[in-house]
Scaffold this active site. Structure first.
Site, short mmCIF file in Angstrom:
data_model
loop_
_atom_site.label_atom_id
_atom_site.label_comp_id
_atom_site.label_asym_id
_atom_site.label_seq_id
_atom_site.Cartn_x
_atom_site.Cartn_y
_atom_site.Cartn_z
N ASP A 233 -12.05 7.38 6.70
CA ASP A 233 -10.98 6.09 6.27
C ASP A 233 -10.27 6.25 8.13
OD1 ASP A 233 -8.86 3.62 6.34
OD2 ASP A 233 -7.27 5.18 5.91
N ASP B 14 -9.57 -3.47 2.14
CA ASP B 14 -9.67 -2.27 3.68
C ASP B 14 -11.02 -1.87 3.20
OD1 ASP B 14 -9.58 -0.10 5.44
OD2 ASP B 14 -7.20 -0.39 5.87
N TRP C 243 1.05 -0.87 0.16
CA TRP C 243 -0.15 -0.14 -0.30
C TRP C 243 1.08 1.01 0.11
CZ3 TRP C 243 -0.18 3.77 3.58
CH2 TRP C 243 -0.93 4.77 3.63
N LYS D 16 -6.70 2.81 -2.17
CA LYS D 16 -7.68 3.51 -1.12
C LYS D 16 -8.41 4.45 -1.74
CE LYS D 16 -5.99 6.15 2.75
NZ LYS D 16 -5.52 5.75 4.01
C1 RNT Z 1 -3.52 2.59 4.85
C2 RNT Z 1 -3.85 1.39 4.56
C3 RNT Z 1 -2.48 0.34 5.24
C4 RNT Z 1 -2.00 1.08 6.13
C5 RNT Z 1 -1.38 0.16 7.14
C6 RNT Z 1 -0.80 0.34 8.22
O1 RNT Z 1 -4.67 3.41 5.34
O2 RNT Z 1 -4.79 0.67 5.47
O3 RNT Z 1 -3.13 -0.83 5.24
O4 RNT Z 1 -3.09 1.04 7.53
O5 RNT Z 1 -0.12 -0.67 6.41
ZN ZN Z 2 -5.32 -1.55 4.62
#
Ligand code: RNT
Ligand code: ZN
Length: 419
Positions: A293, A258, A182, A225
Site C-alpha cells: 500500500d 482502496d 478507516w 485494509k
Molecule cells: C490508509 C487508508 C486511508 C488513508 C487516508 C488518509 O491506508 O488508505 O484511506 O490513506 O484516510
Molecule cells: Zn484509502
C-alpha cells in the site's frame, strides 16, 4: 490529426465522443487534501511522525504548512484539472484560530471547518470527510478496537462529531458528503485474540452510526485494509470485516475499497461489479500500490483504466460509485503529484466512456471471443489523445503537455520560498 478526425474514427465504432465528454463533466471525483502536506494536518505537532500504518517518504521542498498554503496549492491543481471535483477533508485538517482555539478531536465542531466551507462554496465544490483515527497521542496504539474503554470512548466521540460535521458540509454545500471510516488498528505480530478487537470495532461503529444523520446526505463508508507498516500480522478492519459490516448495515453505511489494500494479485476492478451486484452504492479510493500500500501517484496504467472501465460499464457515474483519490508522495513536487493523479483519473474515465462497451458485451454474450479480443486490442491505438485534449479545452484547462511549466513557475515563485 484534429479532434474532428478523431471524432469520426470513434463515430465509426458507434461511439459519440461529445456525449462522453458531457457525461464525464458531471461526474465528481473527490480530491484528497492530504497530498499537499504529507498527511500531517493542522491539529497535532507536525514534527511527529505519522502513525497508524501509513507512511509518506521523501522530503521535497514546498510542503503546505498552513491552511492558507494548502488552499493556495489546491487552487493551482483545480486550475489544471478538468471535470467536476469535490474536496476530501480529514478531521485533522480542522482550522483553528483566535476565535476558534484548538480542541481535541472528540470536541470538533462544524465551525472548525467553516473556512473549508467558504473555500468550497466560492469554487462551487462539494466536500467529503474523514474522521482521523491515526497520528494522535491517544492511539494506544489501537483506537476504536482498543481494549481500553477511555481510548474507545475518545475515538467514538470523535466519530460522532465527524458525522455532525459531515452533515454540516453536506447541508452548507448542497451536495452529499461521503464520510469514510478507516482505522489502522492491528498488530505487528501474531495476535492472541483476533475476535475481541473486531467485536469492539463493530460495537464502536454501531455507536458512531447511532448519531442521527440523513443517509441521503451523509454517506458513511467503511474502508478495509489487508495490512500496514507495523500491523503486518493482523488488521482489525479486514476485507471480510468491513464488507460484512456494510452488508449488515445497508441503511446507513456503504463499503469502500482502496485498491492499495488487497493482496497484490487481487484486482479492485473485478471487485467493483461484484459489490454492485449487492450494494446500490459503493465508494473507492483510487491509488497505486507498488508491492504494498505505497500510495504512489495514480498513473494512466492498466489497473486505473480497468477500474474506470468498470465504473463506467456498471453505471457508476450516475453517483452509485463515489470516486476519491488517496495517495501521497513527498518525494516530488506535490502540486504536480496531485495534478498527475487527478488528470489521469479523468483521463481513464474518459477512455472508458469512449469504448464501445455495449457492442463489446454483445460480442461476449454471443460467444464471439476471437473478435472480442481483436476489437479490444484495436482500441489501444485509437487517437484517444485528441479526445482528451479536446475535453481539456472544453473544460478550460491546459491540454496534455501544457501544464507542467505552470507548476514549475509556481514552484519557483511560491513553493521554493517555503523554508
Ligand atoms: C490508509 C487508508 C486511508 C488513508 C487516508 C488518509 O491506508 O488508505 O484511506 O490513506 O484516510
Ligand atoms: Zn484509502
Amino acid at each position: 490529426m484534429s479532434y474532428q478526425e478523431a471524432r469520426e474514427r470513434y463515430a465509426a465504432l458507434g461511439v459519440d465522443t461529445d456525449e462522453a465528454m458531457k457525461r464525464l463533466v458531471e461526474a465528481p471525483v473527490s480530491l484528497h487534501c492530504w497530498q499537499g502536506d504529507d498527511v500531517r494536518g493542522f491539529d497535532t505537532d507536525p514534527t511527529k511522525p505519522l502513525t497508524g500504518g501509513i507512511q509518506t517518504t521523501g522530503n521535497y521542498p514546498g510542503r503546505a504548512r498552513t491552511p492558507q498554503e494548502l488552499m493556495e496549492d489546491l487552487d493551482v491543481v483545480l486550475s489544471l484539472c478538468p471535470g467536476k471535483k469535490k474536496i476530501n477533508l480529514h478531521a485533522s485538517y480542522a482550522i483553528f484560530d483566535e476565535e476558534n482555539p484548538w480542541v481535541d478531536r472528540d470536541r470538533l465542531e462544524p465551525r472548525h471547518f467553516k473556512k473549508w466551507v467558504d473555500f468550497c462554496r466560492a469554487r462551487g465544490l462539494g466536500a467529503d470527510f474523514n474522521p482521523t483515527f491515526f497520528s494522535h497521542p491517544k492511539c494506544d496504539p489501537l483506537t476504536l478496537s482498543s481494549p481500553h474503554e477511555q481510548t474507545r470512548r475518545f475515538f467514538i466521540e470523535h466519530g460522532k462529531a465527524c458525522i455532525r460535521i459531515a452533515s454540516y458540509l453536506a447541508r452548507e454545500l448542497g451536495q452529499p458528503c461521503v464520510m469514510n471510516i478507516w482505522t489502522g488498528d492491528g498488530f505487528k505480530d501474531i495476535p492472541a485474540d483476533r475476535m475481541g478487537p473486531r467485536v469492539r470495532y463493530r460495537e464502536a461503529l454501531d455507536e458512531i452510526l447511532s448519531e442521527p444523520f440523513d443517509f441521503e446526505w451523509v454517506k458513511p463508508c467503511i474502508e478495509s485494509k489487508v495490512f500496514g507498516i507495523g500491523v503486518e500480522a493482523y488488521t482489525v478492519g479486514s476485507a471480510e470485516f468491513a464488507l460484512s459490516y456494510a452488508a449488515m448495515n445497508r441503511d446507513r453505511c456503504i463499503p469502500l475499497m482502496d485498491n492499495g489494500h488487497y493482496h497484490p494479485t487481487e484486482m479492485v476492478s473485478d471487485k467493483i461489479p461484484a459489490l454492485l451486484a449487492f450494494f446500490p452504492e459503493i465508494a473507492l479510493h483510487v491509488t497505486r500500490p507498488i508491492r504494498w500500500d505505497s500510495d504512489h501517484v495514480v498513473l494512466f496504467d492498466d489497473e486505473t483504466r480497468e477500474i474506470c472501465k468498470e465504473i463506467v460499464r456498471c453505471g457508476g457515474l450516475d453517483g452509485s460509485v463515489k470516486i476519491a483519490l488517496d495517495y501521497f508522495d513527498a518525494s516530488i513536487n506535490r502540486v504536480s503529484a496531485w495534478t498527475v493523479g487527478l488528470r489521469n483519473t479523468q483521463k481513464a474515465l474518459l477512455h472508458a466512456l469512449v469504448t464501445p462497451n455495449e457492442a463489446f458485451s454483445r460480442l461476449q454474450d454471443e460467444g464471439r471471443f476471437t473478435e472480442l479480443m481483436v476489437r479490444q486490442e484495436e482500441m489501444k491505438t485509437m487517437p484517444f489523445g485528441e479526445i482528451w485534449d479536446e475535453y481539456c479545452r472544453r473544460c478550460g484547462v491546459p491540454v496534455e503537455g501544457a501544464w507542467f511549466e505552470r507548476v514549475m513557475a509556481y514552484e519557483r515563485d511560491v513553493l521554493a520560498k517555503r523554508v
